[in-house]
Design an enzyme around this catalytic site. Sequence first.
Site, mmCIF file in Angstrom:
data_model
loop_
_atom_site.group_PDB
_atom_site.id
_atom_site.type_symbol
_atom_site.label_atom_id
_atom_site.label_comp_id
_atom_site.label_asym_id
_atom_site.label_seq_id
_atom_site.Cartn_x
_atom_site.Cartn_y
_atom_site.Cartn_z
ATOM 1 N N ASP A 83 58.328 -3.532 -20.548
ATOM 2 C CA ASP A 83 59.625 -3.180 -19.948
ATOM 3 C C ASP A 83 59.734 -1.758 -19.443
ATOM 4 O O ASP A 83 59.449 -0.808 -20.170
ATOM 5 C CB ASP A 83 60.753 -3.274 -21.001
ATOM 6 C CG ASP A 83 61.075 -4.679 -21.428
ATOM 7 O OD1 ASP A 83 60.664 -5.613 -20.753
ATOM 8 O OD2 ASP A 83 61.758 -4.818 -22.460
ATOM 9 N N GLU B 208 63.284 -0.008 -18.168
ATOM 10 C CA GLU B 208 64.713 -0.203 -17.925
ATOM 11 C C GLU B 208 65.330 1.155 -17.642
ATOM 12 O O GLU B 208 65.060 2.127 -18.342
ATOM 13 C CB GLU B 208 65.413 -0.836 -19.133
ATOM 14 C CG GLU B 208 65.004 -2.263 -19.407
ATOM 15 C CD GLU B 208 65.844 -2.888 -20.518
ATOM 16 O OE1 GLU B 208 67.053 -3.064 -20.300
ATOM 17 O OE2 GLU B 208 65.296 -3.178 -21.576
ATOM 18 N N GLU C 197 56.060 -9.026 -23.355
ATOM 19 C CA GLU C 197 56.877 -8.370 -22.331
ATOM 20 C C GLU C 197 56.569 -6.887 -22.294
ATOM 21 O O GLU C 197 56.331 -6.257 -23.328
ATOM 22 C CB GLU C 197 58.363 -8.602 -22.641
ATOM 23 C CG GLU C 197 59.321 -8.111 -21.577
ATOM 24 C CD GLU C 197 60.745 -8.621 -21.831
ATOM 25 O OE1 GLU C 197 60.903 -9.790 -22.221
ATOM 26 O OE2 GLU C 197 61.680 -7.844 -21.642
#
Length: 327
Positions: free
Chosen positions: A138, A140, A136
């Site tokens: 990311d 955010e 993953e």
Amino acid sequence: MHHNLHQPNIISLPSQPSSVPPSSIIITITKENLSMAPSSSTLKLLLTFLASYALVAYAGSLNQNFDVTWGDGRGKILNNGGLLTLSLDRASGSGFQSRNEFLFGKIDMQLKLVPGNSAGTVTAYYLSSKGSTWDEIDFEFLGNLSGDPYILHTNIFTQGKGNREQQFYLWFDPTSNFHTYSVLWNPQVIIFSVDGTPIRKFKNSESIGIPFPKKQPMRLYSSLWNADDWATRGGLVKTDWTQAPFTASYRNFNAKACLWSSGSSSCSSKSPSSRTSNNNTWMKEDLDTTSQARLKWVQKNYMIYNYCTDTKRFPQGFPPECAITNA
């Protein structure tokens, strides 16, 4: 979705409180020439486009590239596929995912984050594979009280292991205009960029036993959700539901990528043109001298948390990739 399951293990946040507004996500994709009358030149362009599509996913309308996957109507694709909006209220957030899976790519999206008091909300924008040992990448955006800066939280998971958080303030207001958030992911490196300025680099460190994402195809996801148990000042500041619905906006999706389909990658084609095409120069891209200097500028002036310097968290020594991740 793995994303709602893991929380950042950030122990110390900056003294300045942070809050990001929950936002509906709006994605706009434009493709010139698609609305032109089908002249012979246009047809040639179209045929060229279709022939190269097996190798590279180009910008197109959002409704061709994404599906709203949850939120009971809170995610909307508007403007003939030019815009996608996600919203969050007390009952539910919303999210979408890409129709295609990618195994390496250079992916851009323009985001406009939720304005005002977005404390407690998280706008997540990330690539992820499936399974218990997922990979993953990311972005955010952690909500903040009105007037405080957003915190951009980044993380990388390899083989189901994350705990590689870095956090940044931005050098602009991400709620007033659209800005481009990009991931370059090739066999050598992962680079996070904002408006073309690199903010983070994760180098392939398999030589010292650190897994690197290179075998599991990933989809692009985005979601807007309530995380007031941890998102703003460690959970001290809760979501103000009188401000709902919260909305974030995305547009101008663009991806140069290897598409994954039926167990194989489009970049594995035996066609010589697929290996030498200028479209695939990103497969060997890395930071040049200028970009390395910009990365250092961002990390010196805007980084507010780096797991590779958290001595309380790693009293026995930092993870081995910390020594070379920006090399």
